[in-house]
Design an enzyme around this catalytic site. Structure first.
Site, PDB file in Angstrom:
ATOM      1  N   TRP A  79       4.828  -3.246 -13.235  1.00  5.02           N
ATOM      2  CA  TRP A  79       4.191  -2.781 -11.833  1.00  5.02           C
ATOM      3  C   TRP A  79       5.209  -3.078 -10.878  1.00  5.02           C
ATOM      4  CZ3 TRP A  79       1.264  -3.204 -16.067  1.00  5.02           C
ATOM      5  CH2 TRP A  79       0.061  -2.853 -16.215  1.00  5.02           C
ATOM      6  N   VAL A 124       7.337   2.161 -16.064  1.00  2.00           N
ATOM      7  CA  VAL A 124       7.556   1.835 -14.847  1.00  2.00           C
ATOM      8  C   VAL A 124       6.121   2.163 -13.962  1.00  2.00           C
ATOM      9  CG1 VAL A 124       8.520   1.754 -12.492  1.00  2.00           C
ATOM     10  CG2 VAL A 124       9.797   1.602 -14.448  1.00  2.00           C
ATOM     11  N   LYS A 125       5.495   1.417 -13.275  1.00  2.92           N
ATOM     12  CA  LYS A 125       4.175   1.708 -12.446  1.00  2.92           C
ATOM     13  C   LYS A 125       4.389   1.576 -11.135  1.00  2.92           C
ATOM     14  CE  LYS A 125      -0.528   0.449 -11.474  1.00  2.92           C
ATOM     15  NZ  LYS A 125      -1.638  -0.517 -11.759  1.00  2.92           N
ATOM     16  N   VAL A 126       4.294   2.565 -10.411  1.00  8.11           N
ATOM     17  CA  VAL A 126       4.447   2.575  -8.875  1.00  8.11           C
ATOM     18  C   VAL A 126       3.406   3.222  -8.240  1.00  8.11           C
ATOM     19  CG1 VAL A 126       6.984   2.192  -8.738  1.00  8.11           C
ATOM     20  CG2 VAL A 126       5.897   4.534  -8.738  1.00  8.11           C
TER      21      VAL A 126
END
Lengths: 318, 318, 318, 318, 318
Positions: free
Chosen positions: B169, B203-205
């Site tokens: 995150w 990936v977390k955005v």
């Protein structure tokens, strides 16, 4: 490929290293167009971490792809490719064994509020990814400098014990240092010397300016009449600070500039006895063909074969 | 279930990973209704930690029970379920092997006075609980960012060595960042890039806004005419920042909003090439039937089968 | 070479050490022109780290080469050579077994903003480089003094267990200390005593001045009529503070000065019962021939054979 | 003694624990007068650490002797005895195997200037002393909360791996929290939830007041009409926050008060579905006979057998 | 020598200790003139660290030699000798097995700017030096108190596992504490209690004054009419705070004073039930003959055989 006599003489300076580390230094010194000459041109790509992806790659969008940089270093006949963990992981299989890799272990970013870097890789990472060396940045002068020194101590010891080479980026920054002081010739030579004392095999610094920063140093430079009038003279002084040439020192290219500016600087580095250049943004932010032409010319400068050098040589001979 | 060609092509991008980690990435990519498509919808439930139990679950009190979320992710045909230690422990036996689990390793809470998170789980926890991946939040820009980077380095290295995947995150926060800056497109792309450089598999955005935050970046966006006019364009830019698509990137849903708002956003994400969505509050704060209907529609959007997408396609074809 | 009776008596004071450590202390005490006499002259070269390369070596540019210092210590018949990691690494093979080496483990630099040092070497480094001892600086009084004490505790314990000796540079600095207080006789004796309590085999301090710093100490010095009127008297007091002579104490030379000044100081040290001198800048900043002549005379002072000492002896006898 | 069905149903909620930890939870749940009922009354004696010996024991000087508390817990038929290292060590042999022991691992004291606790025991201590569980206090909201979370993570992981249970005291404190906020119902439920998320088997909180502290929470409590009008209602809410009852939660007694006040509070706890009480000062600061009578009545309240409960039941039945 | 019944009864209070630790406690309790009586007089020599060498030893210069203190403790028939690492190392062979040694692990110094101590020894040091116990100082109330508690936790656990005893110097200091508060009876009893809770075998505190420091404590002392009118009464209270006598507590002598003052204080300690005295400066700052006479009389006081005690006993009998 067996090491040349020139490379062997360089390796002999690394008196305390095991054969594994010497082999990895030899791999870097025998790689590419400058292989065997004792000179190095390295491609570093940590600007994405330091400045962000758009500022680094938007000018040449192919460079968003990590494979681009492996291939560029290979096509240009460079000595090694240095990059952060993720960049190396993304091409580790495709380019396995193709060229010496330097795993950058720490980086800063443009959002940071203090003069430090985060360590995000380990020696085990370097080993599992087939790297020849680890790369680490220290900020001499920073409030966190001793912590950074203690981080690199642990990593360098483990790297050497495992047959890897150690490349140190020594960038004075933070604390009481002014912007001008960061590249002042006394500070630059000091920073290079510290990296050598910490056990670096290859030191990376910025080209020193003619500025002087520390008063106590200034007195000595004046008293001893140390020549700092030209880039070549200043580089010669930095080489001296690197155990009188017993440790290799390469110089970064700094901000993107025009070709003539770059070539002039590289000629200064060469004339001062630098072991080479480490050129990031000036390489990968140009279209690939232009970058290859530029890197070829830089290599020719180190070989003493570029046109202008040849002309001056001819002129001098006449 | 053997991986599809689409999934295999994604796995090929993870060049440095061992078969164990690739198998766990494959499990996530082959799970649920989107299994095999290369797209992901993940259910994250760490809001109880971040905002407290009442703010998270009072709107749908069944959600106080940890089993509810495992079952919701399963019934909705999602790709994986991500939650803190206690939440996973509480259903580990009942749902053993039923769906890929992502163990969240750190969290913040609403009582905190600084921009950091506490790490409360280990890779051994993830292994004993049968998880497919670890999840970790970094706050690029925070005063504690380098410490967080060093925490995730140790966890990620151990996770990869043990065949687990790593989900990061990457939420810019703290330091000099303004509220608007946290989701500005330049900062969002930067944050995604940093996570990739740190070795994240996924990936977390947050969905990027059209705002620009860093002046040095702004100049480049303007000079290079980077398109940030629509969500799809901005997402495309973030995907580029994720090693030109070599790393998967998913987007969070943010605060609860109405269905049309959610669907429009997901269509933007899809059109920009996002690998998927990670939707917490918008899922579990609705009655279960409504949540299932909504998630089904989101999945259909990623499949290109939702009504509005079909209509536009038809309109475009006419 | 078997140890002399004088050296054996000194070794007997190290009651808790294993034969390995005693052997390394014996090597230092039996080395060079003072070998067997129980006196020591040591060459330390960490000024490059502390003051930078130009301030250290420009006056005598041969000294930029690490080999220079090994050879100087050897040619002058000194007892040992002490230097930071990189300096030792650079001559480790050429000078293997030629003379006792002391690996300096920590250093400060002129760019620093706090009174601390960075630790950059390990006991394993000392062992792989064939060193006889480790060297470590503490700053009694500094805000970081307890951290430094805890660093040296770990290193000293490991060193002793591996048969190495431990040399401590005990330099009061930082905190509430004034510049004058750093070398005041009460503080100097205190610093030497602390190093002994921490388990040092050899203590290095600066020559104490007649100043008094701590009020509570001053009262005692006056009440007990402790003689601090001459350097010899003050050194005798410091020797007393070193377990009444059960621990060896050597004194640094301080800033470069003229020969007569140096000799007078060394005679004071000798008359006070110091175990010897540790002389850096005054050695390597002179042309080699001059340095050798000077070191030879210093050694003769410790042997009671220098001209002036002989003359005074004669005068006294008459 | 084989576990009852009621206890087995509780143990089933601990899905990830090994048989060793389940056995220790069963020992606590099967001990004393409430054994097998699923309810707990625990004696904690860490007030000596928190408030000093005289404030804790002078009212009943027999309590200065550590044996007193083991015997009190045993005579009263309580479920377990919780105390700091020294207290447990002092009775470890005499009371070996007599009753489940909870080793408190950290404590604060009245001389402290910050909101933290010192950790003074280890999991190995708990094992060598024959304890069934470790106890640890976290201060959600404190400037040190993430450090405390990271301390308990390491201890809890090791405890679980060694078959011990984990009891967490979750006491909001420090940071921006007001005195009133520490026991506000939203904060209390949040603190209990955090302990569950951190992997606690048994959570200890203070009885929540009707106050609300966090604005964002307040809006939700009002919108969702969460009943916080009575202690029973508030306890019911806290139980919900403990994974809807999948984790046991016990409530402390707070400051010494009169018997009727205590019984009323315990009835509220019971009616709200609390798993029990943890009663320190109210037990050991009374003469032993009074304490035994009081604890017997509290146990009867949890059994639904105390006089007042029986009367109300009768009244309701009429 | 087999332990007396009196000593066995004391050892029985250490219920959790292994035979190794009990044997070392027995060695201390069976040593010297008080051997077998259950009373202790210990010689501590850490004043050189705390106050510097001249303030400690100039009054009696023989005391600069570490051997002096071993011999003094032996000649005076004391129970044990406690000193820092270097002091013990310097006599470890000469006095091997001659008397029980307590290795002091941490110390402060007069140059320090914060209320903390540096840890400079390890349990392995204590073992290799043949010590019976480790000694550690905590400063309850200091800003660093929790860190000190965590340091002693690790050392005490390792010491106990290796059969050593643990002596804690518990000296309230720093934080909000006033000078008067440091020795106030409520604070002194609290400090002694904390050391017991941390698992100390023997606690060392300063003799408590009649002052009260904490308001909350004061109320209790008044309400419960705790007698603090005489030193004996205050010591009795401190003994009570040491688990009602289950842990040994000894009292330091404080600043040098006249003999009558010392004897009166020791009689107070004895009458209050103290386990003994720990007397540094008052011993070694006198000429040896005087010190031996004084220590003999102190021992006689603990034996109830000193002249004044005999006289009062006779007077009372008449």
């Amino acid at each position: 490929m067996k090491a040349t006599q020139k490379v062997k003489r360089i390796l002999d300076n690394y008196e305390s290293d095991n054969p594994g580390t010497k082999a990895n230094l030899a791999r870097i010194l025998m790689q590419g167009k400058l292989g065997g000459s004792g000179k190095l041109v390295i491609l570093p790509v940590d600007q994405g971490f330091e400045h962000g992806p758009a500022r680094s790659f938007a000018a040449n969008p192919d460079a968003y792809d990590p494979h681009y940089h492996f291939q560029l270093a290979l096509d240009a006949g460079l000595s090694a490719y240095a990059a952060p963990l993720g960049m190396i992981e993304a091409g580790a299989e495709t380019y396995a064994g193709a060229l010496p890799l330097i795993l950058k272990m720490n980086s800063a970013n443009s959002l940071a509020t203090d003069k430090d870097q985060g360590v995000y890789a380990t020696v085990k990472d370097a080993l599992r990814l087939g790297c020849a060396a680890i790369g680490f940045t220290i900020y001499p002068g920073s409030e966190d400098q001793y912590e950074m020194i203690e981080e690199v101590r642990a990593l360098a010891e483990e790297a050497k014990a495992n047959g890897l080479a150690v490349v140190m980026w020594s960038y004075p920054r933070g604390g009481a240092l002014t912007k001008e002081g960061e590249t002042a010739v006394d500070v630059c030579a000091y920073a290079a010397h510290i990296a050598c004392l910490l056990g670096a095999h290859i030191v990376k610094v910025k080209p020193p300016t003619a500025a002087m920063y520390l008063d106590a140093a200034k007195k000595v430079y004046e008293k001893e009449k140390i020549n700092t009038s030209t880039l070549a003279a200043r580089v010669r002084h930095v080489v001296q600070a690197c155990f009188n040439g017993r440790r290799m020192v390469v110089f970064s290219g700094g901000e993107a500039k025009d070709l003539e500016g770059i070539y002039a600087e590289v000629r200064g580095l060469r004339d001062g006895g630098a072991n080479g250049s480490i050129i990031g943004r000036n390489s990968f932010q140009r279209p690939k063909a232009e970058a290859l032409a530029m890197l070829d010319n830089i290599i020719r400068i180190y070989q003493g074969k570029d046109v202008e050098t040849a002309q001056s040589a001819r002129a001098a001979a006449e």
